[in-house]
Design an enzyme around this catalytic site. Structure first.
Site, mmCIF file in Angstrom:
data_model
loop_
_atom_site.group_PDB
_atom_site.id
_atom_site.type_symbol
_atom_site.label_atom_id
_atom_site.label_comp_id
_atom_site.label_asym_id
_atom_site.label_seq_id
_atom_site.Cartn_x
_atom_site.Cartn_y
_atom_site.Cartn_z
ATOM 1 N N TYR A 10 -1.127 -17.960 91.448
ATOM 2 C CA TYR A 10 -1.988 -18.868 91.208
ATOM 3 C C TYR A 10 -0.964 -20.164 90.524
ATOM 4 O O TYR A 10 -1.644 -21.219 90.462
ATOM 5 C CB TYR A 10 -2.815 -18.558 90.268
ATOM 6 C CG TYR A 10 -3.295 -17.416 91.078
ATOM 7 C CD1 TYR A 10 -4.999 -18.527 91.153
ATOM 8 C CD2 TYR A 10 -3.996 -16.583 91.190
ATOM 9 C CE1 TYR A 10 -6.152 -17.254 91.495
ATOM 10 C CE2 TYR A 10 -4.162 -15.273 91.247
ATOM 11 C CZ TYR A 10 -6.008 -16.237 92.262
ATOM 12 O OH TYR A 10 -6.451 -15.317 92.473
ATOM 13 N N ARG A 29 -19.849 -21.073 92.710
ATOM 14 C CA ARG A 29 -18.566 -21.391 93.146
ATOM 15 C C ARG A 29 -18.392 -22.634 93.706
ATOM 16 O O ARG A 29 -17.449 -22.930 93.289
ATOM 17 C CB ARG A 29 -17.887 -19.858 93.484
ATOM 18 C CG ARG A 29 -16.963 -20.556 93.949
ATOM 19 C CD ARG A 29 -16.378 -18.945 94.964
ATOM 20 N NE ARG A 29 -14.892 -19.573 95.626
ATOM 21 C CZ ARG A 29 -14.125 -17.907 95.885
ATOM 22 N NH1 ARG A 29 -14.717 -17.187 95.572
ATOM 23 N NH2 ARG A 29 -12.983 -18.599 96.669
ATOM 24 N N CYS A 67 -7.032 -6.742 87.888
ATOM 25 C CA CYS A 67 -6.866 -8.086 88.977
ATOM 26 C C CYS A 67 -6.059 -7.399 89.585
ATOM 27 O O CYS A 67 -5.021 -5.947 89.377
ATOM 28 C CB CYS A 67 -5.590 -9.369 88.156
ATOM 29 S SG CYS A 67 -5.641 -10.481 89.014
ATOM 30 N N ASN A 72 -13.901 -12.409 87.278
ATOM 31 C CA ASN A 72 -13.000 -13.777 87.128
ATOM 32 C C ASN A 72 -13.546 -14.349 86.309
ATOM 33 O O ASN A 72 -15.042 -15.052 86.624
ATOM 34 C CB ASN A 72 -12.613 -13.888 88.287
ATOM 35 C CG ASN A 72 -10.838 -13.321 88.740
ATOM 36 O OD1 ASN A 72 -10.310 -12.767 87.403
ATOM 37 N ND2 ASN A 72 -11.216 -13.647 89.732
ATOM 38 N N HIS A 89 -3.333 -14.400 85.472
ATOM 39 C CA HIS A 89 -3.698 -14.826 86.985
ATOM 40 C C HIS A 89 -2.345 -16.653 85.879
ATOM 41 O O HIS A 89 -2.453 -17.031 86.314
ATOM 42 C CB HIS A 89 -4.881 -15.905 87.251
ATOM 43 C CG HIS A 89 -5.573 -15.055 88.485
ATOM 44 N ND1 HIS A 89 -6.538 -16.022 88.831
ATOM 45 C CD2 HIS A 89 -5.167 -13.743 87.959
ATOM 46 C CE1 HIS A 89 -7.583 -14.789 89.368
ATOM 47 N NE2 HIS A 89 -7.124 -13.722 89.372
#
Lengths: 438, 438, 438, 438
Positions: free
Chosen positions: C257, C96, C172, C150, C202
């Site tokens: 987002y 990440r 989510c 995700n 998102h």
């Protein structure tokens, strides 16, 4: 029997007009125009007189009985017209210069048909077009409106959604340019290839290319990626090549304007550099136009001067003359125009404007089916359609919030904050031409 | 450069073949056919020889260098073909007679392309067509399959859904007939009118009619309702006129077959009467065919005999020759054919076969958009499409239950009980030609 | 009668697991879990042991007979499972960190579910999920896959398009968060409001908000623009407010987002600043996680420690437990999940994954209709769907060109040139976890 | 806080009213009705008084404080209503008798909601409903119109297309009946099954049936074909079983009315036989009604008499009470109602009325997605929708040609000639109730 065709050209004082005249002269046998009315506004009177005089010399020399009328009285001109072409520019090149310059201050593409500039050209143009449409409904209800005024997609959308006019076609020289470019790359006559276009004005893709019935799309793209000079593009867009792997997998040829979207930062830097060196594109064109009008004044000139071809709108008058010719003569040939979708692109509302191949008939363009948009371009095409629809609504209502929404959802605008700042600065700059907003 | 075109006609022993030959001869300059293979099966050997001999005399007399080959060996014929036309009849006219006779016993329309008869013609034909398709994929993968074999809609649906063949076009003479009929009624040349067709094979409607760009649909329908002789219809359907108020509000011209649906009882009674008086339509045709073949045997005959025109399939060979010509020469003209919908009719699945106006190109037909089906015909068109899809599945799988479902949902069948009885009787009657089911 | 539910949690060593355990304990009466298998890989063994031990203390303290099993053997765990939840992170937080850091070098948003980072998280995750799906088809074909990993939208799209698995739901916590936030702003119980969600994971919008049957969307947006503390957003996104006029005309609440898209430059600057000051978000989380695991080691701890709530995934376990509960007990309540569209959003392919309100039944989620996407968001939603579909294809095929196409069409990526550079650098950085590409 | 609910029942003198009263009494705790206005017209005054008196005795006996008001003044009743239910019959049972009898003369099904009878019931009813809608817009703009008046599909279509009223729901007891029937056949509680309904009013299909999450459609159909007593059907339709192979392949349970379409001749013969023996169904009902009103007059009767359940409209009042209760209390449960499609059935226009499962909320019904209609029923469902749309237009405009078009395209009508004859005879017979046409 009908005695002859009456054509009205709004924005008749444009430097492009000699091309149109040449086109009409060349097609006179098929397209017997009896009257051509060049209409302009007070601010364009001088240009109208210069170009009008040249037009008269041209038809005289060619020996065709087309009567050229010059006027500032639009209603008089429209009376009983058969075709109305629009090629005006609200605010002239000065307005364009602002559309190109102001966004640059916000690190945003400044361009006349895309991004904030495109929005403002739409906001200025749409109310004028809708006025013309209202006049036409009274004075020549069966006439065809052939619109070349940009942003042609947004304008066509506005006419389809916000008027009762059905006889409207939006025109762009882009698709012809791509088709000719492909024929050159393949080194075959244009008539041997068939290009399936799909998308919107200035957002159109050559989805599949056939040569004598064989799909040669991959081949053409290979040729384009191998030799840079093969890259098909419009003259007025910087000529950057795509990453070959991207282009090959895309497997479609995007019109040159797509570089604003697939190469945003690069195009922006190029614009900034060009602006430093040469000023805006509008300023460059202003200079070219000035030179052209100097030429036009020459009383001995009675043909389209070759310098005009450098102007950047190649094929524009050819596109317009062909379209008028095919409608008038019910030619039933295929041309790529902006019209009501009616299912040609399955992803887009039936009532929206799209740019696709159409059969051109006396009752108007009939789109050929293209099915769904290919997955990789569904997004960007839909994004411009969202923008066009909101922008057209803003133009019609003069509503600030709607204009801000249009600006913010435009994919070339980075933030809602910049959107608001640019909106405010551009509204102020174009105040004179935006009565709906003030 | 290609040396010449190879065409294969499956069911070459048909009495229609001389029309096809004439069409090819007339178009030889544009369509330089070097080989024409007439293919038939053992049962049709005699007819093949008669009609083949006539064909040879015709090309000789015309002085065109088309080589005529007669064969029972389909694979040999298909090798490297450019176009394959299919015009065979599985089980010959005897099978048709059963399709026409048996339903009458159950008070049901007996017809070769509609109702139970249409279903069984589909069940017999589709497996053979799919076999040909398989052969073509091996022996001439780029050739075009031009199918005139009825039920052409169901057959095209089956090829599109149950094979990988894309180069297939289904053909019907109906739309040309309607167009010519309208031109006659209006007393104008066919080229001046434009008919927007929408629907399916034998379920097609002239939705809008334009003459020189003006919508004259209402006018045409008025003329049709005022004078009965103006009613456009196919020769082989009894000539009943519609109730004028119904027809005017419908504001479309349905192909003649729609009388089976809008006049069911009347058509049924007429069939019963005709059956009493003349036997089935198949028997009538059998007689006509017999006479034609007698004529064909005449060694002095070297042209298409005029009597053939009475046979009932007017424009069939014209439709086929025009289609082949336009594909071969990339003519990009408009013809009405059966092809993959791709959004032409918004209410129907993109992958289904529809009968609409198409641009005929070297890469195949591209449908013109027609938008949604008009509300009053959405139902009946969808009903036939439901039937065609279930019937095609039944033909491919040979599944009894699926065939019963197809039969029961056919709008000409009154009850599931009759459906089952007719299914059982027709299965038994056609046993020999339904290997999938036995 | 079924004896008890078997649940398998892949990525069981996650710091979130105690929330899940708490959720299961609280619902034990309704949801009688007999076995909960926590599965992880060798690299996560230590964490698995720590969190597993805590889980065992938690169920023991709560006095519920849930058997906790810890294993690295996924196949063993999956055998006869009823529900499989996935919450793993391929490459852990180190991966990440790269997704967040590398794009910043190219002036591009670095984020784990959006832009280049989102693409690479997808490329790493999808093949693993599809492996799990294959195992499930053998070992527990009727089990439900509840995916929180995700990018959940892209993962669900990949499972729906590239496997035969139908029992998959993507989850989510965003929609629940928005709903709770709205209830707070209105100061009413959550149960009194109904939020119509439309969009993608998102990329979801609260399109209309009802309070006791009255549409209060405008009111909620007014409250949000008037008081900044009212702005609904997810914890891990910088809390910038929208321009009020834009937000009012939009008249929908976008999930947090969307600020990456409507405020790109602003978010990028904020990321750069945060990176300078605190490193990547991954590094911040790493620190939080380290502290959490220190807490978890405490042998006296037998409840979910309150510090976990700060972690950022509020409502995640609630969403998962509610979903499992409603499926198991056929509750037929409404939850907002990622599932096959089936017409819920008319603009999006029926077979694509969307995030909408669904009735949760024992046979799975049934989406509620939402009609067409509102015009202003059609574009951006379609753009992410285009991206997700191309990205999923890239993940499955390991094809470089497809990955480059996905990267270039992502709206957060500025040019194809940067796309290629970032692609190359990220491929190299994540080499170990991208066997399909190497 | 709201003080209590005001309900208005138009056609309050109906023999069904006691069921409604019972339903309201039983739900009083949840659904605190303060006023129930029973409205009727002069011709129904006597019945209104009888049933009104019974209603008053019922609420008194039950001890609930619902005030019963009887009136012929519709406007007065509608003022500030919360719910308006409609259950009237324009022209009473005499008109129904004509709808049933006249078509029989033309060998056509005579039925009150299908075929010519259904058309005429629509033509009589729709203008009255649209009048009520106009009153509601003035007098109670937020009230809900709960329409049970048949043909409920056509009526709902007319309100959606030809008024601005959005708060309308059409109701039928059919789906509940099917669901209960299935539960009985499976011998499980209704709450354990989930039936996915798709289609239109009186043209609805149980597409898939789930028991505890498992698809048991095939099983239910097997049980239905094995034992005839298992056939699910509405009481007032002759109980013929389908051919098992047809039914199994169809793999859906059609509502009983489908027998008019899948068993037309059989149903017609049965109607003729019944007509000979017992007169029309209307006459039978007239007799039942007469007996019921005799019972209702009994001053000692203060409950719904058990004989009413035999009347044929089982579950009608349950459906209505449940719907009102769920809207009022925002129950968010699933009920099968007629509402705006909005994409629930992908083949049908978003703005048309469909009969599907909906989440019932305080803001109205939200349809659950069902995807495309299964291929075999696309046709028949679309045909009824075509008919409903044309019929609704005829009712609104009073246009003869449109009515003839509707009649002719109805699948139960055999020819345009019979259509015209029946139209003329029925227009004459119902003259008094068709002011639009005269």
């Amino acid at each position: 029997m009908k005695k002859g065709i009456k054509i009205v050209t709004i924005g008749g004082g444009s430097s492009y007009t000699p091309e149109l005249i040449e086109g009409f002269i060349n097609r006179y046998q098929e397209l017997p125009i009896s009257e051509l009315w060049l209409v302009d506004i007070e601010a364009g009177r001088e240009k109208l007189e210069i170009v009008g005089a040249l037009a008269k010399r041209m038809v005289e020399k060619a020996g065709v009985p087309i009567k050229i009328e010059l006027t500032l009285d639009r209603e008089k001109a429209l009376k009983n017209a058969d075709f109305v072409t629009t090629q005006f520019r609200v605010g002239l090149l000065d307005a364009r210069a602002k559309d190109e310059k102001i966004p640059l201050k916000y690190d945003t593409i400044g361009q006349e048909t895309n991004g904030p500039g495109g929005l403002f050209k739409g906001l200025r143009t749409i109310p004028v077009i809708l006025d013309i449409v209202k006049d036409m409904e009274k004075l020549c209800p069966n006439a065809w409106l052939i619109n070349f005024t940009n942003p042609a997609g947004m304008v066509t959308e506005a006419v389809l959604r916000h008027s009762n006019m059905k006889n409207v076609v939006g025109l762009c020289n882009g698709p012809i340019g791509i088709e000719r470019g492909i024929a050159e790359i393949l080194n075959v006559p244009s008539s041997e290839i068939f290009v399936e276009f799909t998308g919107l004005n200035h957002m159109v893709f050559a989805k599949r290319i056939f040569h004598n019935g064989i799909d040669v799309t991959k081949k053409v793209i290979s040729l384009m990626t191998e030799k840079e000079e093969n890259a098909v593009s419009l003259k007025n867009i910087a000529d950057f090549a795509y990453e070959p792997e991207f282009f090959k997998k895309l497997n479609m040829i995007p019109i040159g304007y797509l570089r604003y979207y697939y190469k945003t930062a690069q195009m922006l830097n190029d614009q900034k550099r060009a602006f430093e060196e040469e000023g805006t594109r509008a300023q460059v064109v202003q200079k070219v136009e000035h030179e052209l009008f100097e030429l036009y004044k020459d009383q001995d000139l009675a043909i389209k001067p070759p310098q005009l071809s450098e102007r950047g709108g190649a094929y524009y008058s050819e596109a317009a003359c062909n379209l008028i010719n095919s409608i008038y003569n019910d030619k039933r040939d295929i041309q790529t125009v902006n019209t009501r979708n009616n299912g040609a692109i399955l992803d887009i509302d039936s009532n929206s404007a799209v740019e696709v191949n159409c059969l051109i008939t006396k009752q108007g363009p009939i789109p050929l089916t293209t099915g769904e948009l290919p997955v990789p371009i569904k997004g960007i095409v839909q994004q411009i359609k969202s923008f066009e629809r909101v922008a057209a609504e803003a133009a019609v209502t003069g509503d600030y919030d709607t204009a801000l929404l249009a600006m913010t959802i435009n994919p070339l605008v980075s933030t809602d904050i910049d959107a608001k700042k640019m909106l405010d600065e551009l509204l102020e700059a174009h105040k004179e031409y935006l009565p709906n907003f003030f």
